[in-house]
Design a protein around this motif. Structure first.
Motif, short mmCIF file in Angstrom:
data_model
loop_
_atom_site.label_atom_id
_atom_site.label_comp_id
_atom_site.label_asym_id
_atom_site.label_seq_id
_atom_site.Cartn_x
_atom_site.Cartn_y
_atom_site.Cartn_z
N THR A 1 50.00 52.04 51.52
CA THR A 1 48.81 52.87 51.31
C THR A 1 48.35 52.68 49.87
O THR A 1 49.15 52.87 48.94
N THR A 2 47.10 52.30 49.68
CA THR A 2 46.57 52.11 48.33
C THR A 2 46.28 53.47 47.70
O THR A 2 45.46 54.24 48.20
N LEU A 3 46.96 53.76 46.59
CA LEU A 3 46.75 55.01 45.87
C LEU A 3 45.76 54.84 44.72
O LEU A 3 45.11 55.80 44.32
N MET A 4 45.66 53.62 44.20
CA MET A 4 44.75 53.37 43.07
C MET A 4 44.33 51.92 43.06
O MET A 4 45.16 51.01 43.28
N GLN A 5 43.05 51.69 42.80
CA GLN A 5 42.49 50.36 42.60
C GLN A 5 41.77 50.35 41.26
O GLN A 5 40.75 51.01 41.09
N ASN A 6 42.30 49.60 40.30
CA ASN A 6 41.70 49.57 38.97
C ASN A 6 40.45 48.69 38.93
O ASN A 6 40.30 47.78 39.74
N PRO A 7 39.57 48.96 37.96
CA PRO A 7 38.33 48.17 37.85
C PRO A 7 38.61 46.69 37.64
O PRO A 7 39.62 46.31 37.02
N GLY A 8 37.70 45.86 38.16
CA GLY A 8 37.85 44.42 38.02
C GLY A 8 36.96 43.82 36.96
O GLY A 8 36.83 42.59 36.89
N THR A 9 36.36 44.65 36.10
CA THR A 9 35.50 44.11 35.04
C THR A 9 36.33 43.37 34.00
O THR A 9 37.52 43.67 33.82
N ASP A 10 35.70 42.43 33.32
CA ASP A 10 36.42 41.61 32.36
C ASP A 10 37.11 42.45 31.28
O ASP A 10 38.28 42.22 30.95
N SER A 11 36.39 43.41 30.72
CA SER A 11 36.94 44.18 29.60
C SER A 11 38.16 45.00 30.03
O SER A 11 39.16 45.06 29.30
N VAL A 12 38.09 45.62 31.20
CA VAL A 12 39.22 46.43 31.65
C VAL A 12 40.38 45.55 32.08
O VAL A 12 41.55 45.85 31.81
N ARG A 13 40.09 44.45 32.75
CA ARG A 13 41.16 43.52 33.14
C ARG A 13 41.90 43.00 31.93
O ARG A 13 43.12 42.84 31.94
N ASP A 14 41.16 42.70 30.86
CA ASP A 14 41.81 42.20 29.64
C ASP A 14 42.77 43.24 29.07
O ASP A 14 43.85 42.90 28.59
N LEU A 15 42.39 44.49 29.11
CA LEU A 15 43.28 45.56 28.64
C LEU A 15 44.52 45.66 29.51
O LEU A 15 45.66 45.67 29.02
N GLU A 16 44.32 45.71 30.81
CA GLU A 16 45.44 45.89 31.73
C GLU A 16 46.42 44.72 31.68
O GLU A 16 47.64 44.90 31.80
N SER A 17 45.88 43.52 31.48
CA SER A 17 46.74 42.33 31.50
C SER A 17 47.70 42.28 30.32
O SER A 17 48.65 41.50 30.32
N ASN A 18 47.46 43.09 29.29
CA ASN A 18 48.38 43.11 28.15
C ASN A 18 49.70 43.80 28.46
O ASN A 18 50.66 43.66 27.71
N TYR A 19 49.75 44.55 29.55
CA TYR A 19 50.95 45.33 29.86
C TYR A 19 51.67 44.72 31.06
O TYR A 19 51.50 45.13 32.20
N LEU A 20 52.46 43.71 30.76
CA LEU A 20 53.24 43.05 31.81
C LEU A 20 54.26 44.04 32.37
O LEU A 20 54.96 44.72 31.62
N PRO A 21 54.39 44.13 33.67
CA PRO A 21 55.29 45.13 34.25
C PRO A 21 56.73 45.01 33.77
O PRO A 21 57.42 46.02 33.61
N GLN A 22 57.19 43.79 33.53
CA GLN A 22 58.59 43.62 33.13
C GLN A 22 58.89 44.15 31.74
O GLN A 22 60.04 44.45 31.42
N TYR A 23 57.88 44.29 30.89
CA TYR A 23 58.13 44.59 29.49
C TYR A 23 57.34 45.79 28.97
O TYR A 23 57.23 45.97 27.77
N SER A 24 56.79 46.58 29.87
CA SER A 24 55.98 47.71 29.45
C SER A 24 56.50 48.99 30.09
O SER A 24 57.31 48.96 31.01
N GLU A 25 56.00 50.12 29.61
CA GLU A 25 56.31 51.41 30.19
C GLU A 25 55.15 51.79 31.11
O GLU A 25 54.01 51.91 30.67
N ILE A 26 55.44 51.97 32.39
CA ILE A 26 54.41 52.26 33.37
C ILE A 26 54.79 53.52 34.14
O ILE A 26 55.88 53.59 34.72
#
Length: 685
Positions: free
Chosen positions: A627-652
């Motif tokens: 079940t999809t609980l959240m779908q983040n925006p696909g705009t370039d600016s937001v994607r660039d922010l999100e991509s900085n937080y790799l799941p293996q090395y970030s706090e989520i």
């Protein structure tokens, strides 16, 4: 658990501790660590603009078989390696031979600072060269401080990235500016047999320092004493229930978090519209150019998102990011408990002062924080002779704060700071660390360096009394506590994982009897979870445990589209050690990683391809329906922010329609792009 991605903006890749092969006991009763890394990879920083993602490898490994019946006792899929004989758990007769491992393409260290890739599926760029297995950087070693715990290189000569680094909140080097404690004389220690077991105490004279050559230092000085609290001891109401509040890396493990309606067996509410928006961005703290400071720890209360900064912990409004309060500390936060009490009390380790650049004042301070009130409850220091003990890890279980190190473990009442147990110089074993949450589990180390013994002890959080003990087979030097209830331990047996993940096998243990229930084989080239296990006993990422199951992501493999990569989440039965036969597919171009349990369901994060935003999904524990609980925006600016937080090395952290992603290091961008300490997403109005 094959080649990990390049180091992220805030955290370098992990390295395992060495070990020797372990048998697989079925009914055997009962049953270190800190390393100081040689040097972080050159150019370590947090870039904002990710490079083009790698294309599919020339000879990618075959994905794990997810339909073939698993072999008893070894998990599923079958490891691509020769089976090892085991008196307790032999391979089933007539089992087919495992397939030979496929060749991996040679890789080279990346040029310039490592950057977070924007996801798989980007069609414009040829695959860049990568370092061999991600662990071959020829970095020169640094001198070790007098309070550092043992340094143990990984299988490729790369020490654990979670150990001490100058300016990262760990013990520094003697003779450097800002280091306030003198060095200690050391003498060589001859290998000796030491009796195991028993008690919450430690030989306070025992310090193990392991580099390329191993030596063990004896602390000069006498007894153990505790300083007075440097702040008023404040009583808070007792609460026996611990709940998850942090995610140091994407671990949620055993704990539930969330309110609202249900998606299956959990409590997370599925929104009418899962589309999210960026709620806020927390500015990156100011640090000196070229410096990197630890900012471990993030939690979620009913009102605030709480995040460690440089020498402080601050609470932010969950929806707007407005700062609500700040607790100032004299030095950087080294480690933070990933658990807190039901009324939002937790604990951190920190340095007693701000160190000079590329040095440390030692992680000798322990403090309890009230995250609801935004205040410090107490602050303590433990000393051995004339020197303070530097701790490697800290956790919370019930009303107990427990901190471990190679000097041994100490525990405090979270409300008052009262000492519950402490090291003793007469003991021959020491508590290397603890797992917290629903139960308190100690990882106790005994024996000589060349013949170590690890005891996994479930203990009473108030008295420290041993309730049960599982003794791991001699030769396994390091292990991690994945979950305390049910009790699951991870280890790299015989250094066989081969990928720096610290995991080749999981051990399901009965909390009441201390007996091994089953051993689960998890070959490093087939599964993508990580455990540090050298100094940070609970530092496991990409895993969830609950409802009698262990949920693990597979390694990435080719998707159906050009340059597409994907993976799955599979489940192991903790009673039998076998796969359940179910899987949750990430979807083409996405990679999925479990964050935590939600009742009988699993909350997972999907890292997106280059042209989409990430997702949070709930995996039904019975049907595996997503079940999809959240779908983040696909705009370039937001994607660039999100991509900085790799799941293996970030706090989520995800809860009730809110997603928070944060780094664990504060530094200056090598690219000049603006960086953020944390970002928040939300669904609904």
């Amino acid at each position: 658990m094959t080649t990990p991605p390049p180091p992220p903006p805030q955290q370098p890749p992990q390295g395992p501790g060495p070990g020797t092969p372990e048998d697989q006991p079925q009914d055997q009763p009962g049953g270190s660590q800190d390393t100081t890394p040689a040097q972080q990879p050159p150019g370590f920083g947090a870039p904002q603009t990710p490079p083009a993602p790698p294309a599919a490898p020339q000879t990618p490994p075959a994905p794990p078989s997810l339909t073939k019946a698993p072999q008893p006792g070894y998990g599923y899929p079958q490891a691509p390696q020769a089976p090892q004989a085991s008196p307790e758990q032999p391979p089933a007769p007539g089992s087919p031979a495992p397939p030979p491992p496929q060749a991996q393409p040679p890789q080279a260290p990346p040029a310039g600072p490592p950057q977070a890739p924007p996801g798989y599926g980007y069609p414009q760029q040829a695959p860049p060269a990568q370092p061999p297995q991600g662990y071959g950087y020829p970095t020169p070693p640094q001198p070790q401080g007098p309070y550092a715990a043992p340094q143990q290189p990984g299988p490729y000569g790369q020490p654990s990235p979670y150990a001490a680094q100058p300016g990262y909140g760990y013990p520094g080097q003697p003779g450097q500016p800002g280091y306030e404690y003198p060095g200690q004389p050391t003498v060589p220690l001859q290998p000796q047999a030491v009796p195991g077991g028993g008690g919450r105490k430690v030989n306070a004279q025992l310090l193990i320092i392991v580099a390329a050559v191993v030596a063990i230092a004896l602390i000069v000085g006498g007894g153990i004493w505790y300083s007075k609290s440097s702040s008023d001891d404040n009583e808070a109401k007792k609460d026996d229930k611990a709940t998850a509040g942090t995610s140091s890396g994407t671990t949620g493990g055993q704990d539930d978090k969330g309110t609202g309606g249900t998606t299956g067996g959990g409590s997370e509410k599925a929104p009418g519209d899962p589309a999210s928006k960026l709620l806020f961005q927390v500015p990156m703290p100011v640090v000196a150019k070229g410096d990197s400071v630890a900012v471990d720890g993030s939690w979620l209360t009913d009102k605030a998102y709480v995040k460690s900064g440089v020498a402080e912990v601050s609470g932010y409004d969950k929806n707007t990011g407005a700062k609500l309060w700040t607790v100032k500390l004299p030095g950087p936060v080294c480690e933070a408990s990933r658990h807190m009490t039901k009324d939002y009390r937790t604990a951190v380790l920190f340095q007693p002062k701000m160190p000079a650049k590329n040095s440390s004042a030692g992680c000798s301070e322990v403090a309890a924080l009230d995250l609801a009130a935004g205040k410090q409850l107490w602050r303590k220091t433990v000393s051995s002779g004339d020197y303070p003990v530097t701790f490697d890890n800290v956790t919370v279980s019930g009303n107990t704060v427990a901190a471990g190190s190679t000097d041994g473990g100490a525990a405090f009442d979270i409300a008052s700071g009262k000492v519950l147990w402490s090291p003793k110089a007469s003991d021959s074993c020491y508590d290397a660390g603890y797992g917290g949450g629903p139960k308190l589990v100690a990882l106790r180390k005994c024996g000589s360096y060349d013949n170590p013994e690890l005891h996994v002890q479930t203990i009473d959080p108030v008295s420290g009394k041993v309730l049960s003990e599982y003794k791991m087979t001699a030769g396994i030097e390091y292990a991690s506590i994945v979950s305390t209830d049910p009790l699951v331990v991870a280890a790299d047996v015989g250094d066989s994982a081969g990928d720096g993940s610290g995991i080749s096998d999981f051990f399901s243990v009965d909390n009441k009897t201390g007996k091994l229930i089953t051993r689960i084989s998890a070959p490093g080239d087939q599964y993508a979870a990580d455990c540090e296990g050298i100094t940070r006993i609970e530092a496991c990422t990409g895993l969830a445990v609950g409802a009698g199951r262990l949920y693990v992501p597979t390694e990435e493999h080719d998707g159906t589209g050009d340059y597409s990569r994907t993976n799955e989440v599979v489940a192991f039965d903790l009673a039998t050690g076998k796969q359940t036969g179910q899987r949750a597919d990430a979807g083409d171009g996405y990679t999925i990683v479990p964050l935590r349990m939600d009742g009988t369901d699993v909350i997972a994060y999907k890292r997106p391809p280059y042209d989409k935003g990430g997702q949070i999904v709930s995996i039904d524990g019975t049907t595996f329906k997503q079940t999809t609980l959240m779908q983040n925006p696909g705009t370039d600016s937001v994607r660039d922010l999100e991509s900085n937080y790799l799941p293996q090395y970030s706090e989520i952290i995800y809860s009730d329609g809110r997603l928070y992603m944060a780094g664990v290091y504060a530094d200056v961008s090598s690219t000049g792009d603006k960086e953020y300490l944390a970002i928040g997403f939300g669904t609904g109005s």
